[in-house]
Design an enzyme around this catalytic site. Structure first.
Site, PDB file in Angstrom:
ATOM      1  N   GLU A   1       0.846  -1.189   0.000  1.00 26.99           N
ATOM      2  CA  GLU A   1       0.000   0.000   0.000  1.00 26.99           C
ATOM      3  C   GLU A   1       0.887   1.246   0.000  1.00 26.99           C
ATOM      4  OE1 GLU A   1      -3.588  -0.276  -0.028  1.00 26.99           O
ATOM      5  OE2 GLU A   1      -2.759  -2.212  -0.561  1.00 26.99           O
TER       6      GLU A   1
ATOM      7  N   LYS B   1     -10.002  -6.145   4.262  1.00 28.30           N
ATOM      8  CA  LYS B   1     -10.435  -7.236   3.379  1.00 28.30           C
ATOM      9  C   LYS B   1     -11.345  -8.204   4.136  1.00 28.30           C
ATOM     10  CE  LYS B   1      -6.369  -6.981   0.397  1.00 28.30           C
ATOM     11  NZ  LYS B   1      -4.957  -7.339   0.269  1.00 28.30           N
TER      12      LYS B   1
HETATM   13  N1  HSE Z   1      -1.094  -4.191  -0.398  1.00 29.20           N
HETATM   14  C1  HSE Z   1      -2.003  -5.198  -0.811  1.00 29.20           C
HETATM   15  C2  HSE Z   1      -1.355  -6.554  -0.630  1.00 29.20           C
HETATM   16  C3  HSE Z   1      -2.399  -4.988  -2.240  1.00 29.20           C
HETATM   17  O1  HSE Z   1      -0.135  -6.588  -0.424  1.00 29.20           O
HETATM   18  O2  HSE Z   1      -2.037  -7.562  -0.651  1.00 29.20           O
HETATM   19  C4  HSE Z   1      -3.510  -5.880  -2.704  1.00 29.20           C
HETATM   20  O3  HSE Z   1      -4.674  -5.670  -1.985  1.00 29.20           O
END
Ligand code: HSE
Length: 389
Positions: free
Chosen positions: A173, A188
């Site tokens: 991110e 998530k």
């Molecule tokens: N930063 C997130 C990950 C990107 O590493 O899974 C995908 O959602």
């Protein structure tokens, strides 16, 4: 179908590139921040150019962040545009509001890319839930932390160096602490609860712990126990109760989870009748995540009007649905406190050098362990704890 992209970072570019290869999906506008390079004539820095353009059928929000993403999504829905988002943070924070707004406006609202990147896990949950209720799900849902842990396990790599590599590869991110501290997985998990159970818990209902304090010696100790550390989201529903957590878990060396390399995800669902199903693949990166967005676009182009469901009524958070053993590495002072508090539930204690102690608990209800961990963190902010699978 004419498409506008809000945001042209890793995901936006992936969507753009895939749409170039598919007849019928035409990107006609791209919103970028003022001052960003305008390498394509369709780039604008004015959101109104998009929301007021009647030729735009569908808007893809890939900006990330909460604001103005929420406001732009609501405005696009109110303007009758179909919408797709890859932004799990905004959907986790405003799940009810956004999904209700899409239904009120009669537009589709796709969110497949929010969870597990290119792995069609939300689609699988929706299909499974059509036949029988989802009992629970679990998974490795963050590519960055799995990349870090897998390179630490396989190569003895240094945490900081592999985090930089994950950033360079476009997995992390914008602020990688969202990955490392488990907040990306928490978002998530909330979105996945919404799809699985028709109810998205608040962030406060999902206890979340990351991998920021793991050390190379912790990894070596965990491997010597025949285990592998993974950052897992776990959720279980029983009646009106829901237990959803995010934390490092020590999985058995021979398990499928243990074998997941680099930026890959492995998401499992459990439903009556079909039992446990597992879905594996790339959970981050431009083309895998872009692929999930484009799958939603293709469904919408065929007339699909799906929105994230809200069917389960309010579920109560009940952490007693989870009972487990935990492993801790902590300072001698914090270990002494843990021994006193755990009493007979302290199963083993082993000094590691002069500065650390490794400790294992007996089986405990999760809420008891999490309360203890909070008290121990006040004594040793760098402690590392992980649940035995
Ligand atoms: N930063 C997130 C990950 C990107 O590493 O899974 C995908 O959602």
């Amino acid at each position: 179908m004419k498409i506008a992209l809000l945001g042209f970072g890793v995901v936006g570019r992936g969507v753009y590139d895939i749409c170039q290869t598919l007849p019928g999906l035409e990107v006609v506008r791209i919103l970028r921040r003022k001052g960003s390079p305008r390498e394509l004539p369709i780039v604008t820095d004015c959101f109104e150019d998009i929301v007021n353009d009647p030729s735009v059928d569908c808007v893809v929000e890939a900006m990330g962040g909460l604001h103005p993403a929420r406001e732009y999504l609501l405005a696009c829905m109110a303007a009758g545009k179909q919408v797709v988002t890859s932004n799990k943070a905004v959907l986790a924070a405003f799940y009810d509001e956004l999904s209700d707004a899409a239904r009120s406006a009669g537009v589709a609202f796709g969110c497949e890319a929010c969870v597990a990147g290119g792995v069609p896990f939300l689609a699988a949950l929706r299909k499974a839930a059509r036949v029988s209720p989802i009992l629970g799900f679990s998974g490795i849902l963050n590519g960055t932390t799995n990349y870090i842990l897998s390179r630490m396990v396989d190569e003895g790599a240094d945490f900081g160096q592999v985090l930089s590599a994950a950033q360079q590869l476009g997995y992390a991110e914008a602020d990688p602490s969202a990955d490392v501290d488990g907040l990306d997985v928490q978002n998530k998990a909330i979105v996945t609860c919404g799809i699985a159970f028709g109810f998205a818990p608040s962030h406060g209902q999902v206890p979340t712990f990351g991998i920021g304090s793991i050390q190379g010696q912790d990894v070596a100790d965990i491997l010597s126990m025949g285990r592998v550390p993974k950052l897992l989201a776990t959720a279980r529903r029983e009646g009106d109760s829901l237990c959803c957590t995010v934390e490092p878990v020590l999985v058995e060396r021979g398990s499928l989870e243990a074998a997941v390399p680099l930026n890959n995800n492995l998401a499992s669902l459990e439903a009556q009748g079909i039992g446990t199903l597992k879905f594996y693949g790339q959970g981050a990166g431009a083309l895998p995540t872009g692929n999930a967005v484009v799958q939603d676009l293709l469904d919408i182009a065929q007339g699909c009007k799906d929105t994230p469901p809200r069917t389960g009524g309010a579920l109560q958070s009940d952490l007693s649905l989870l009972r487990a053993r935990w492993w801790l590495r902590l300072s001698p002072e914090a270990a002494q406190r843990a021994k006193e508090e755990l009493g007979a539930a302290c199963e083993s204690v082993r000094p590691r050098g002069e500065e650390s102690v490794c400790l294992e608990t007996a089986e405990l209800p999760a809420q008891d362990f999490y309360a203890l961990r909070s008290r121990l963190l006040a004594l040793d902010p760098k402690l590392f704890a992980a649940r035995f699978a």
